[in-house]
Design a protein around this motif. Structure first.
Motif, PDB file in Angstrom:
ATOM      1  N   ILE A  35       0.843  -1.199   0.000  1.00 47.86           N
ATOM      2  CA  ILE A  35       0.000   0.000   0.000  1.00 47.86           C
ATOM      3  C   ILE A  35       0.877   1.247   0.000  1.00 47.86           C
ATOM      4  N   GLY A  36       1.980   1.204   0.745  1.00 52.56           N
ATOM      5  CA  GLY A  36       2.889   2.340   0.779  1.00 52.56           C
ATOM      6  C   GLY A  36       3.463   2.660  -0.585  1.00 52.56           C
ATOM      7  N   PHE A  37       3.817   1.616  -1.339  1.00 57.82           N
ATOM      8  CA  PHE A  37       4.358   1.845  -2.679  1.00 57.82           C
ATOM      9  C   PHE A  37       3.296   2.434  -3.598  1.00 57.82           C
ATOM     10  N   VAL A  38       2.064   1.888  -3.518  1.00 57.95           N
ATOM     11  CA  VAL A  38       0.967   2.406  -4.348  1.00 57.95           C
ATOM     12  C   VAL A  38       0.676   3.857  -3.983  1.00 57.95           C
ATOM     13  N   ALA A  39       0.665   4.150  -2.676  1.00 60.82           N
ATOM     14  CA  ALA A  39       0.406   5.521  -2.233  1.00 60.82           C
ATOM     15  C   ALA A  39       1.500   6.470  -2.703  1.00 60.82           C
ATOM     16  N   GLY A  40       2.733   5.978  -2.742  1.00 58.58           N
ATOM     17  CA  GLY A  40       3.827   6.811  -3.203  1.00 58.58           C
ATOM     18  C   GLY A  40       3.715   7.153  -4.676  1.00 58.58           C
ATOM     19  N   VAL A  41       3.195   6.218  -5.474  1.00 58.00           N
ATOM     20  CA  VAL A  41       3.045   6.433  -6.910  1.00 58.00           C
ATOM     21  C   VAL A  41       1.785   7.236  -7.213  1.00 58.00           C
ATOM     22  N   SER A  99      -1.755   7.937  -4.631  1.00 62.83           N
ATOM     23  CA  SER A  99      -2.116   8.603  -3.384  1.00 62.83           C
ATOM     24  C   SER A  99      -2.621   7.545  -2.413  1.00 62.83           C
ATOM     25  N   LEU A 100      -2.654   7.883  -1.137  1.00 64.68           N
ATOM     26  CA  LEU A 100      -3.154   6.942  -0.136  1.00 64.68           C
ATOM     27  C   LEU A 100      -4.641   6.679  -0.346  1.00 64.68           C
ATOM     28  N   THR A 101      -5.375   7.698  -0.782  1.00 66.39           N
ATOM     29  CA  THR A 101      -6.801   7.510  -1.073  1.00 66.39           C
ATOM     30  C   THR A 101      -7.000   6.496  -2.193  1.00 66.39           C
ATOM     31  N   THR A 102      -6.216   6.603  -3.245  1.00 65.06           N
ATOM     32  CA  THR A 102      -6.305   5.644  -4.349  1.00 65.06           C
ATOM     33  C   THR A 102      -5.975   4.238  -3.884  1.00 65.06           C
ATOM     34  N   ALA A 103      -4.970   4.113  -3.033  1.00 61.45           N
ATOM     35  CA  ALA A 103      -4.590   2.798  -2.506  1.00 61.45           C
ATOM     36  C   ALA A 103      -5.745   2.163  -1.737  1.00 61.45           C
ATOM     37  N   PHE A 104      -6.479   2.958  -0.971  1.00 56.86           N
ATOM     38  CA  PHE A 104      -7.611   2.410  -0.215  1.00 56.86           C
ATOM     39  C   PHE A 104      -8.795   2.092  -1.122  1.00 56.86           C
ATOM     40  N   TRP A 105      -8.991   2.854  -2.203  1.00 61.55           N
ATOM     41  CA  TRP A 105     -10.029   2.470  -3.163  1.00 61.55           C
ATOM     42  C   TRP A 105      -9.694   1.124  -3.810  1.00 61.55           C
ATOM     43  N   MET A 106      -8.416   0.864  -4.005  1.00 68.83           N
ATOM     44  CA  MET A 106      -8.013  -0.434  -4.542  1.00 68.83           C
ATOM     45  C   MET A 106      -8.331  -1.560  -3.566  1.00 68.83           C
ATOM     46  N   LEU A 107      -8.295  -1.257  -2.264  1.00 67.91           N
ATOM     47  CA  LEU A 107      -8.683  -2.257  -1.275  1.00 67.91           C
ATOM     48  C   LEU A 107     -10.154  -2.629  -1.394  1.00 67.91           C
ATOM     49  N   VAL A 108     -10.999  -1.659  -1.724  1.00 63.07           N
ATOM     50  CA  VAL A 108     -12.417  -1.952  -1.940  1.00 63.07           C
ATOM     51  C   VAL A 108     -12.565  -2.971  -3.065  1.00 63.07           C
ATOM     52  N   LEU A 109     -11.854  -2.728  -4.156  1.00 60.86           N
ATOM     53  CA  LEU A 109     -11.905  -3.647  -5.293  1.00 60.86           C
ATOM     54  C   LEU A 109     -11.377  -5.022  -4.904  1.00 60.86           C
ATOM     55  N   LEU A 110     -10.283  -5.058  -4.156  1.00 56.33           N
ATOM     56  CA  LEU A 110      -9.702  -6.324  -3.754  1.00 56.33           C
ATOM     57  C   LEU A 110     -10.639  -7.095  -2.824  1.00 56.33           C
ATOM     58  N   MET A 111     -11.267  -6.400  -1.876  1.00 56.27           N
ATOM     59  CA  MET A 111     -12.165  -7.057  -0.943  1.00 56.27           C
ATOM     60  C   MET A 111     -13.400  -7.629  -1.628  1.00 56.27           C
TER      61      MET A 111
END
Length: 379
Positions: A344-350, A352-364
């Protein structure tokens, strides 16, 4: 059935071990933003540092299993527990990324050691008492998490130095371990079943467990930073999200066995996955801070009973021996909780942290989509 009256000390020791581990880990949640700032790391670099914690745990887990087979769970619980106590203050004293990474690695190794060993001890207590106790023991991890995050948030809101906060957390974890030490069972471990890579439905169960643990790890490691990024609360009060998450998870775990018996594992798994997705979406899209905090409650309620249902399914399937299947699911699941936040840290670095958490919604979303196959097949 035994009344377990002679096992009361061992039950107490197991609960204290779960409490100490959950407490020490949760103390880090509100402190992570301050650790990040102290070493001058950006989000991607901090994700790499969190990877050190995950690697330490993953390396320690199989070693703990081998040692427990020869020495029993008790000494390994003590090594892991006292290791957490020693490393927690050192995390607050680290001033360079290298130093923080090294301490996180040892902290993670201590966490992995006590995690495997206390679950083994819990299993031994269950066998001797001949009644289910695991859910109750795991509830004490949640109680520890609630107390740890709550204490750190309270102290930070009072402008206490980060080092003093960490030292206070270590002192309470030390007290719990000292109280537990003379009460553990002195049982030598048996030779463990050989580990095997998951296959068939066990592979699916392992993947769903990893996804669930990844979300839980994201709330622990990145929840406070997300709250700060979204201007939901100040840095000193950013631990409130994890507190709400922990309260909700504790309530759901204490009532989880009754829930599964009433609505069944399929509905529990699918409904829990959907509720977790909704919780993340609420945090990210809510128009006011108070509404956003409700999302942490929804995540705790939704995720709490996913892993118990998945573990039960692993024990019922017949494609692999149940013991080997549960070991494979457990190890893969912990890879999610320990390595996921670093990703998540790498995704947020590329992005944003908000985008990384939206990806968690998709993954879940994989959890409710695959719930039928996960709990509906036995082979």
């Amino acid at each position: 059935m035994s009344d377990g009256s002679g096992m009361a000390p061992a039950r107490l020791a197991t609960r204290l071990a779960f409490f100490a581990a959950g407490f020490a880990m949760a103390c880090c949640a509100p402190l992570f933003p301050f650790f990040k700032e102290a070493v001058g790391a950006d989000k991607a670099q901090f994700g790499l540092l969190l990877l050190c914690l995950g690697l330490g745990s993953l390396l320690a887990m199989p070693v703990t299993g081998l040692l427990a087979a020869r020495r029993g769970a008790r000494p390994l619980i003590l090594w892991g527990g006292f290791g957490l106590v020693a490393m927690l203050p050192l995390l607050a004293l680290a001033t360079t990324p290298l130093a923080l990474g090294g301490v996180l690695f040892v902290f993670g190794a201590s966490l992995g050691t006590i995690d495997v060993a206390m679950n083994l001890h819990a299993s031994e207590v269950e066998v001797l008492e001949r009644r289910p106790l695991m859910s109750n023991f795991h509830a004490f991890w949640s109680i520890g998490g609630l107390c740890g995050a709550g204490l750190m948030t309270l102290l930070l809101s009072m402008s206490a130095p980060v080092a003093l906060c960490a030292l206070a957390g270590a002192a309470i974890a030390l007290l719990a371990m000292c109280l537990a030490r003379p009460r553990f069972l002195s049982v030598m471990g048996k030779e463990p079943e050989p580990f095997a890579l998951p296959r068939g439905v066990v592979l699916l169960l392992a993947a769903l467990t990893a996804i669930t643990f990844l979300v839980e790890g994201a709330v622990l490691d990145w929840g406070a930073l997300l709250i700060i990024d979204l201007d939901i609360a100040s840095a000193e009060r950013a631990g409130i999200g994890y507190i709400l998450f922990s309260i909700a998870m504790l309530i759901a775990r204490l009532t989880g066995d009754r829930l599964v018996s009433q609505i069944g594992p399929l509905a529990t798994l699918a409904g829990g996955g959907l509720l977790t997705m909704l919780g993340i979406a609420v945090i990210l899209a809510a128009p006011v801070p108070s509404a956003a905090l409700v999302g942490f409650v929804l995540i705790g309620l939704g995720a709490a009973n996913l892993v118990p249902v998945l573990f039960s399914a692993a024990g019922r399937q017949r494609i692999m021996p149940p013991g080997i299947a549960i070991a494979a699911v457990t190890t893969t699941g912990y890879a999610g909780i320990l390595l996921g936040p670093a990703i998540i840290g790498f995704v947020a670095g590329v992005t944003s942290l908000t985008t990384a958490f939206w990806m968690l919604v998709l993954l879940m979303s994989v959890v409710p989509l695959c719930a039928g196959r996960a709990v509906g097949k036995r082979s």
